[in-house]
Design a protein around this motif. Structure first.
Motif, PDB file in Angstrom:
ATOM      1  N   LEU A   1       0.012   7.097 -10.819  1.00  0.00           N
ATOM      2  CA  LEU A   1       0.999   6.807  -9.790  1.00  0.00           C
ATOM      3  C   LEU A   1       1.717   8.096  -9.426  1.00  0.00           C
ATOM      4  O   LEU A   1       2.204   8.815 -10.298  1.00  0.00           O
ATOM      5  N   VAL A   2       1.783   8.390  -8.151  1.00  0.00           N
ATOM      6  CA  VAL A   2       2.461   9.591  -7.677  1.00  0.00           C
ATOM      7  C   VAL A   2       3.555   9.175  -6.694  1.00  0.00           C
ATOM      8  O   VAL A   2       3.516   8.088  -6.121  1.00  0.00           O
ATOM      9  N   ASP A   3       4.518  10.047  -6.521  1.00  0.00           N
ATOM     10  CA  ASP A   3       5.657   9.713  -5.671  1.00  0.00           C
ATOM     11  C   ASP A   3       5.277   9.812  -4.193  1.00  0.00           C
ATOM     12  O   ASP A   3       4.991  10.892  -3.678  1.00  0.00           O
ATOM     13  N   GLY A   4       5.298   8.672  -3.519  1.00  0.00           N
ATOM     14  CA  GLY A   4       5.014   8.647  -2.095  1.00  0.00           C
ATOM     15  C   GLY A   4       6.237   8.348  -1.250  1.00  0.00           C
ATOM     16  O   GLY A   4       6.113   8.021  -0.061  1.00  0.00           O
ATOM     17  N   SER A   5       7.436   8.485  -1.860  1.00  0.00           N
ATOM     18  CA  SER A   5       8.668   8.139  -1.154  1.00  0.00           C
ATOM     19  C   SER A   5       8.798   8.886   0.158  1.00  0.00           C
ATOM     20  O   SER A   5       9.140   8.298   1.196  1.00  0.00           O
ATOM     21  N   SER A   6       8.529  10.177   0.128  1.00  0.00           N
ATOM     22  CA  SER A   6       8.726  10.978   1.333  1.00  0.00           C
ATOM     23  C   SER A   6       7.754  10.576   2.436  1.00  0.00           C
ATOM     24  O   SER A   6       8.092  10.632   3.618  1.00  0.00           O
TER      25      SER A   6
ATOM     26  N   LEU B   1       0.763   1.943  -2.907  1.00  0.00           N
ATOM     27  CA  LEU B   1       1.180   0.640  -3.407  1.00  0.00           C
ATOM     28  C   LEU B   1       2.630   0.428  -2.984  1.00  0.00           C
ATOM     29  O   LEU B   1       3.543   1.044  -3.522  1.00  0.00           O
ATOM     30  N   VAL B   2       2.835  -0.433  -2.004  1.00  0.00           N
ATOM     31  CA  VAL B   2       4.173  -0.674  -1.461  1.00  0.00           C
ATOM     32  C   VAL B   2       4.850  -1.754  -2.293  1.00  0.00           C
ATOM     33  O   VAL B   2       4.301  -2.852  -2.469  1.00  0.00           O
ATOM     34  N   THR B   3       6.047  -1.458  -2.796  1.00  0.00           N
ATOM     35  CA  THR B   3       6.714  -2.367  -3.732  1.00  0.00           C
ATOM     36  C   THR B   3       8.071  -2.867  -3.244  1.00  0.00           C
ATOM     37  O   THR B   3       8.481  -3.966  -3.594  1.00  0.00           O
ATOM     38  N   GLN B   4       8.790  -2.045  -2.478  1.00  0.00           N
ATOM     39  CA  GLN B   4      10.158  -2.395  -2.087  1.00  0.00           C
ATOM     40  C   GLN B   4      10.149  -3.360  -0.912  1.00  0.00           C
ATOM     41  O   GLN B   4       9.326  -3.253  -0.002  1.00  0.00           O
ATOM     42  N   HIS B   5      11.078  -4.321  -0.897  1.00  0.00           N
ATOM     43  CA  HIS B   5      11.003  -5.396   0.103  1.00  0.00           C
ATOM     44  C   HIS B   5      11.170  -4.900   1.536  1.00  0.00           C
ATOM     45  O   HIS B   5      10.526  -5.416   2.450  1.00  0.00           O
ATOM     46  N   VAL B   6      12.003  -3.874   1.760  1.00  0.00           N
ATOM     47  CA  VAL B   6      12.161  -3.365   3.118  1.00  0.00           C
ATOM     48  C   VAL B   6      10.892  -2.657   3.574  1.00  0.00           C
ATOM     49  O   VAL B   6      10.441  -2.821   4.713  1.00  0.00           O
ATOM     50  N   ASP B   7      10.290  -1.870   2.691  1.00  0.00           N
ATOM     51  CA  ASP B   7       9.031  -1.214   3.029  1.00  0.00           C
ATOM     52  C   ASP B   7       7.914  -2.236   3.235  1.00  0.00           C
ATOM     53  O   ASP B   7       7.038  -2.050   4.096  1.00  0.00           O
ATOM     54  N   LEU B   8       7.930  -3.306   2.444  1.00  0.00           N
ATOM     55  CA  LEU B   8       6.942  -4.372   2.640  1.00  0.00           C
ATOM     56  C   LEU B   8       7.076  -4.981   4.035  1.00  0.00           C
ATOM     57  O   LEU B   8       6.077  -5.212   4.725  1.00  0.00           O
TER      58      LEU B   8
ATOM     59  N   GLN C   1       8.032 -11.209   1.993  1.00  0.00           N
ATOM     60  CA  GLN C   1       7.796 -12.078   0.846  1.00  0.00           C
ATOM     61  C   GLN C   1       7.533 -11.225  -0.400  1.00  0.00           C
ATOM     62  O   GLN C   1       7.249 -10.028  -0.311  1.00  0.00           O
ATOM     63  N   ALA C   2       7.646 -11.832  -1.567  1.00  0.00           N
ATOM     64  CA  ALA C   2       7.571 -11.086  -2.822  1.00  0.00           C
ATOM     65  C   ALA C   2       6.136 -10.761  -3.188  1.00  0.00           C
ATOM     66  O   ALA C   2       5.265 -11.638  -3.179  1.00  0.00           O
ATOM     67  N   GLY C   3       5.895  -9.492  -3.510  1.00  0.00           N
ATOM     68  CA  GLY C   3       4.560  -9.066  -3.913  1.00  0.00           C
ATOM     69  C   GLY C   3       4.385  -7.581  -3.740  1.00  0.00           C
ATOM     70  O   GLY C   3       5.360  -6.823  -3.708  1.00  0.00           O
ATOM     71  N   TYR C   4       3.131  -7.142  -3.627  1.00  0.00           N
ATOM     72  CA  TYR C   4       2.794  -5.741  -3.422  1.00  0.00           C
ATOM     73  C   TYR C   4       1.800  -5.629  -2.260  1.00  0.00           C
ATOM     74  O   TYR C   4       0.912  -6.467  -2.121  1.00  0.00           O
ATOM     75  N   ALA C   5       1.962  -4.582  -1.466  1.00  0.00           N
ATOM     76  CA  ALA C   5       0.973  -4.289  -0.436  1.00  0.00           C
ATOM     77  C   ALA C   5       0.174  -3.074  -0.870  1.00  0.00           C
ATOM     78  O   ALA C   5       0.751  -2.059  -1.283  1.00  0.00           O
ATOM     79  N   PHE C   6      -1.137  -3.167  -0.804  1.00  0.00           N
ATOM     80  CA  PHE C   6      -2.011  -2.057  -1.188  1.00  0.00           C
ATOM     81  C   PHE C   6      -2.638  -1.507   0.083  1.00  0.00           C
ATOM     82  O   PHE C   6      -3.392  -2.199   0.768  1.00  0.00           O
ATOM     83  N   ILE C   7      -2.295  -0.257   0.389  1.00  0.00           N
ATOM     84  CA  ILE C   7      -2.767   0.381   1.620  1.00  0.00           C
ATOM     85  C   ILE C   7      -3.726   1.507   1.246  1.00  0.00           C
ATOM     86  O   ILE C   7      -3.292   2.578   0.781  1.00  0.00           O
ATOM     87  N   PRO C   8      -5.031   1.333   1.391  1.00  0.00           N
ATOM     88  CA  PRO C   8      -5.963   2.428   1.098  1.00  0.00           C
ATOM     89  C   PRO C   8      -5.843   3.512   2.163  1.00  0.00           C
ATOM     90  O   PRO C   8      -5.510   3.228   3.320  1.00  0.00           O
TER      91      PRO C   8
ATOM     92  N   VAL D   1      -7.869   8.224  -9.611  1.00  0.00           N
ATOM     93  CA  VAL D   1      -7.399   7.622  -8.365  1.00  0.00           C
ATOM     94  C   VAL D   1      -5.901   7.862  -8.241  1.00  0.00           C
ATOM     95  O   VAL D   1      -5.124   7.474  -9.116  1.00  0.00           O
ATOM     96  N   ARG D   2      -5.496   8.513  -7.146  1.00  0.00           N
ATOM     97  CA  ARG D   2      -4.083   8.826  -6.917  1.00  0.00           C
ATOM     98  C   ARG D   2      -3.472   7.750  -6.022  1.00  0.00           C
ATOM     99  O   ARG D   2      -3.820   7.634  -4.862  1.00  0.00           O
ATOM    100  N   ILE D   3      -2.555   6.982  -6.604  1.00  0.00           N
ATOM    101  CA  ILE D   3      -1.905   5.892  -5.886  1.00  0.00           C
ATOM    102  C   ILE D   3      -0.431   6.238  -5.704  1.00  0.00           C
ATOM    103  O   ILE D   3       0.302   6.401  -6.679  1.00  0.00           O
ATOM    104  N   ALA D   4      -0.017   6.345  -4.456  1.00  0.00           N
ATOM    105  CA  ALA D   4       1.383   6.650  -4.155  1.00  0.00           C
ATOM    106  C   ALA D   4       2.217   5.379  -4.207  1.00  0.00           C
ATOM    107  O   ALA D   4       1.724   4.273  -3.975  1.00  0.00           O
TER     108      ALA D   4
END
Length: 409
Positions: free
Chosen positions: A137-142, A34-41, A49-56, A110-113
């Motif tokens: 929710l798990v840390d997917g930062s790395s 689940l991508v939340t930060q604007h630069v990562d989006l 644009q504002a929102g979330y990207a869901f990448i399975p 379901v493990r969502i980074a």
């Protein structure tokens, strides 16, 4: 909206990033990101644009947009849907990604980074509540930072474009340096020159509470003033509301002028430093500048695929010690920073980092800013910084400005 006015990134460029992220998720046994930060989006969809990207981990990504849906539809390389209310988000995800959430009906979770290095605590709490007990929710930062660590040829071309802008701006800006102008006047000229050439007007950072403007421009004792900024030069700044970088100090003859500047073109930054002086530097500062160039050239020779990042930092520490400059290397005393260089890209502080404990080997496509500097309290900072692309056989300098101390009459 006039679609011909909206610039877009090549769809294949973006989808290749999605595939690399999916490969890492699969290896780490994560079901989705689940991508939340604007630069990562922006990186993973081509739109900010504002929102979330869901990448399975397997399947088609979707960008759920709050605002502006119309703009996202023009920009995004991945499928775009309107973001429902937060309470309706989970049912929408289950509908759009049934394979991901099929395991949620059993004992499996379901493990969502997501990017926990930048996700605000309040947002995290709301998402945990909305996703419910069947998800964690798990840390997917790395994972995200690893994907972004290696640049494509297109990304490198944007960094090179920024490098050209900085090189041109530096020539124009140094032409106004004379006794009696202020640091602020010099910075204003630099900012004017890079803005007129396409700089977006800001430099993005990832680190919490770390801000940066165009860079760190200052002279003499003012630029040697320590600050909270994680860099070898602090800068007096314009007051407690921004206690770093440029101040209203008047530039005088014989003091080092540190011009550590960046530029952001199409989202991508360059980072470079040059040192200037009116007249000439005192002998010990001049010798320290020479040592800075020797350190950066030694790093250039060692930067090749397979070289451990921390070994480059260790070599620089040894070089500073051999020159008798350990106390001044990358700051002074308790204010010394513990790195030689850092990755750059969409943000100034990307991976990899040339620092102790960062043992990641260099790989083709990484872009790093290497910045050996020496700080002398009450007197100034001298040094140099170039940005490099790691190639198959070594490294290639992206910075365009000529090296050498800039001596002004």
């Amino acid at each position: 909206m006039h679609s011909n006015l909206v610039a877009t990134i090549d769809k294949d460029e973006v989808l290749a990033r999605v595939v690399r992220l999916q490969q890492l998720m699969t290896a780490e046994q994560m079901d989705a990101f689940l991508v939340t930060q604007h630069v990562d989006l922006f990186y993973i969809t081509g739109s900010m644009q504002a929102g979330y990207a869901f990448i399975p981990a397997v399947g088609t990504p979707v960008f759920y947009v709050r605002r502006s849906l119309e703009r996202a539809q023009l920009e995004s390389a991945v499928r775009v849907e309107a973001m429902p209310s937060l309470r309706g988000f989970k049912p929408q995800l289950e509908k759009d990604h049934p394979t991901v959430f099929a395991s949620g009906s059993s004992e499996a979770v379901v493990r969502i980074a997501t990017e926990m290095d930048v996700l605000p605590a309040a947002s995290y709490a709301r998402l945990v509540d909305v996703l419910g007990s069947g998800c964690t929710l798990v840390d997917g930062s790395s994972l995200m930072r690893q994907v972004r660590m290696v640049k494509s040829p297109w990304e490198v071309s944007r960094i090179e474009a920024a490098a050209q802008v900085v090189a041109e701006a530096l020539v124009e800006a140094t032409s106004i340096i004379r006794e009696g102008i202020t640091e602020l006047e010099l910075m204003a000229r630099i900012e004017y020159e890079i803005r007129m050439r396409g700089h977006i007007g800001l430099m993005r950072t990832r680190t919490f509470n770390m801000e940066i403007t165009t860079g760190m421009v200052g002279a003499g004792e003012a630029v040697a003033m320590p600050s909270a900024f994680d860099g070898p030069a602090g800068g007096l700044g314009l007051g407690p509301s921004f206690p770093q970088s440029t101040s209203r100090k008047v530039i005088t003859r014989g003091e080092p002028i540190l011009i550590d500047i960046g530029c952001c073109i199409d989202g991508y930054v360059i980072d470079q430093t040059r040192t200037a002086v009116i007249g000439g530097l005192p002998d010990d500062l001049a010798e320290a500048y020479v040592q800075a160039e020797e350190l950066i050239h030694a790093a250039e020779a060692a930067m090749r695929p397979g070289t451990a990042c921390d070994s480059l930092y260790a070599d620089a520490l040894a070089g500073a010690a051999a020159a008798g400059l350990t106390d001044h290397f990358m700051g002074f005393g308790v204010n010394q920073v513990k790195f030689l260089g850092h990755g750059i890209g969409l943000e100034v502080d990307e991976w990899p980092v040339l620092a102790k404990g960062f043992s990641t080997p260099l790989a083709p496509g990484m872009v790093l800013a290497v910045e050996p500097k020496f700080t002398f309290p009450g007197r100034g900072v001298v040094g140099i910084e170039n940005s490099y692309l790691i190639t198959d056989t070594g490294c290639r300098q992206l910075t365009r400005s000529p090296e050498g101390l800039i001596v002004l009459p």
